[in-house]
Design an enzyme around this catalytic site. Structure first.
Site, PDB file in Angstrom:
ATOM      1  N   SER A 217       0.883  -1.387  -0.047  1.00  0.00           N
ATOM      2  CA  SER A 217       0.158   0.064  -0.017  1.00  0.00           C
ATOM      3  C   SER A 217       0.836   1.150  -0.143  1.00  0.00           C
ATOM      4  O   SER A 217       1.969   1.227   0.394  1.00  0.00           O
ATOM      5  CB  SER A 217      -1.007   0.018   1.087  1.00  0.00           C
ATOM      6  N   GLY A 221       4.278   2.050   2.035  1.00  0.00           N
ATOM      7  CA  GLY A 221       5.455   2.256   1.418  1.00  0.00           C
ATOM      8  C   GLY A 221       6.141   3.709   1.892  1.00  0.00           C
ATOM      9  O   GLY A 221       7.297   3.853   2.027  1.00  0.00           O
ATOM     10  N   GLU A 240       6.847  -0.263  -4.685  1.00  0.00           N
ATOM     11  CA  GLU A 240       5.834  -0.201  -5.539  1.00  0.00           C
ATOM     12  C   GLU A 240       4.317  -0.222  -4.852  1.00  0.00           C
ATOM     13  O   GLU A 240       4.430  -1.131  -4.274  1.00  0.00           O
ATOM     14  CB  GLU A 240       6.230  -1.663  -6.468  1.00  0.00           C
ATOM     15  N   CYS A 276      -2.195  -4.802  -7.733  1.00  0.00           N
ATOM     16  CA  CYS A 276      -1.535  -3.443  -7.844  1.00  0.00           C
ATOM     17  C   CYS A 276      -2.066  -2.990  -9.333  1.00  0.00           C
ATOM     18  O   CYS A 276      -1.924  -1.720  -9.483  1.00  0.00           O
ATOM     19  CB  CYS A 276      -0.306  -3.262  -7.592  1.00  0.00           C
ATOM     20  N   GLU A 364      -6.986   5.028  -5.230  1.00  0.00           N
ATOM     21  CA  GLU A 364      -6.842   3.636  -5.320  1.00  0.00           C
ATOM     22  C   GLU A 364      -8.119   3.124  -4.375  1.00  0.00           C
ATOM     23  O   GLU A 364      -8.307   3.636  -3.382  1.00  0.00           O
ATOM     24  CB  GLU A 364      -5.658   2.908  -5.013  1.00  0.00           C
TER      25      GLU A 364
END
Length: 499
Positions: A217, A221, A240, A276, A364
């Site tokens: 997430s 990150g 990522e 993702c 997201e």
């Protein structure tokens, strides 16, 4: 001593338990990794490949056991997990081959003329790498996924933070890896694992750690990125994180749109939309009746979405509520069951004018939830695409010779790491040309990839040797080219094997 527990997503029942790593144990682990770093740095690429091949062989021998455990802890299904396991075996061997090919080392030699000294430039391993794997890909982006194999191939020891969602699988994979590496003659400390949030935080700030690789997430990150940059000596974090991955349907795709709608639903609901690279927003020309046709495909598919963890299921439901509150219209919703970690699947419609920076629609929503947005002209579409956050991948569905596509690709090029025409966004083959990373905030560093031949470059740094005797140079930089790698000599690419 505290412990970490994993749960079966289908029932919510506990599955596996592992003791958390203490501060003393962490120190011992990172010290072993630091001692192993010099051995890995000086090992030949062929030795590293041998170690990774031994790991791949050992994993294959335990396939049935690992698939069963992974399915219990993730509910991803044995079919999906067997496919992912095949990729794990392939990528583990692939990164060994990348090391042997050697172009990631960037060796460049400028021979001195008129009395000047020779210059030799080469990429060297950073040292121990902390890897934080993903919940949604327990094999290819987990304990022994892309980051681990790429780091070892590049000559860096790895210490992995086990994922709580599949703690039993994580520990078992680590056991197999340590045994396989030892049997293959790899140095002690080449690979290890820690358990627990506190151990993971301490791993990032441990002085022995020289880089961090993370998949997960944005909040996770960014927490690691901040911790790494607040160290006395900051270290790189390759996170990522993923965002909304947009799909564009052009006007020439009208006759194929029903197939596109079905493919969109199949893709954004696959495994609960826990990718993702999940497409979260589709742009459809006005007049296609896009939202209703996508909703029809969702009702026909009638997916059952079991999420990896209770937290992810709760987050998906909260995300759907947020989209409703922000003004999105729910066109179709498949209500989840009441057993285990389930979540609803939904299609919502939004207006083009509402897609402004800062809008909830551009953030997201991890799970089987997607937005449909209509546009009237390519100019209008391009203006909106330019407002999207950076993301990993986008797809365009069109017909050959569509004159609008170059303009669309021109905008998407600045927003994503990969563009696909007439194909879906999930899946990222580990080839030489792969780019799995995009502009902020999808990744913390858009210049690198976490999948593919270039993934090794994250774990190296360049150094130039000037006027240094050949026998004193790193073996890959020596003139006799003992490892037969590709190099550049006086500006000209010299193929592998050239001396």
């Amino acid at each position: 001593m505290t412990s970490v527990i994993s749960y079966a997503p289908r029932t919510g029942d506990p599955v596996s338990t592992a003791a958390t790593t203490t501060a003393t144990q962490l120190s011992e682990i990172t010290n072993r990794a630091a001692h192993a770093a010099s051995v890995l740095r000086d090992a030949s690429p062929k030795e590293r490949r041998q170690w990774l091949r031994a790991l791949a062989d050992a994993l294959e021998e335990s396939r049935s056991e690992l698939i069963r455990l992974a399915d219990t802890e993730t509910a991803l299904g044995e079919g999906r997990l067997n496919g992912e396991f095949d990729k794990l075996i392939g990528q583990t061997r692939f990164y060994g081959d990348v090391a042997v090919e050697g172009s990631y080392l960037g060796v460049s030699i400028d021979e001195g003329v008129d009395g000047s000294q020779d210059l030799v430039r080469v990429n060297r391993p950073l040292g121990p790498v902390a890897v934080f794997g993903a919940s949604n890909f327990p094999f290819v982006l987990g304990v022994l996924g892309h980051d681990t194999s790429a780091a070892i191939a590049a000559g860096c020891p790895v210490v992995v933070k086990a994922h709580t969602a599949h703690i039993g699988l994580s520990i078992r994979l680590a056991e197999i890896a340590r045994t396989a590496f030892a049997a293959a003659g790899a140095p002690t400390g080449i690979f290890d694992i820690v358990v627990g949030r506190d151990a993971g935080s301490a791993l990032v700030v441990a002085p022995e750690t020289k880089a961090v690789a993370f998949t997960g997430s944005q909040s996770g990150g960014m927490a690691l990125w901040r911790a790494a940059n607040e160290r006395d000596i900051p270290i790189p974090v390759y996170a990522e994180m993923g965002t909304v991955n947009a799909v564009v349907v052009t006007r020439t795709a009208d006759e194929m749109f029903d197939d596109v709608a079905k493919g969109f639903v199949d893709t954004f609901t696959q495994n609960g939309g826990q990718y993702c690279t999940k497409p979260g927003l589709i742009f459809v020309p006005t007049g296609f009746n896009g939202a209703e046709r996508v909703a029809k495909a969702l009702r026909a598919t009638n997916p059952s979405s079991t999420m990896l963890t209770k937290a992810i299921a709760d987050s998906a439901r909260a995300g759907l509520d947020d989209l409703r509150a922000a003004g999105a219209r729910v066109i179709a919703e498949i209500v989840e069951g009441e057993v285990g970690f389930s979540a609803p699947a939904a299609v919502l419609a939004v207006e083009l004018g509402d897609l402004e920076p800062g809008s909830r629609f551009l953030g997201e929503c991890f799970g089987p939830i997607a937005l449909v947005c209509e546009y009237e002209s390519v100019d209008q579409l391009s203006e909106t695409l330019a407002k999207l956050q950076g993301s990993l991948v986008s797809a365009v569905f069109t017909q050959p010779d569509d004159s609008d596509v170059p303009d669309i690709l021109n905008v998407l090029e600045s927003k994503v790491g990969r563009v696909i025409v007439n194909g879906w966004t999930t899946g990222a083959p580990h080839g030489w040309a792969q780019q799995h990373g995009g502009p902020w905030p999808s990744t913390s560093n858009p210049a690198v990839t976490s999948i593919g031949g270039a993934a090794l470059e994250r774990f190296t740094r360049p150094i130039t040797f000037q006027g240094v005797q050949d026998s004193w140079l790193p073996r890959e930089a020596r003139r006799d080219n003992p490892d037969e790698i590709t190099r550049r000599i006086n500006g000209v690419i010299a193929p592998a094997g050239h001396h």
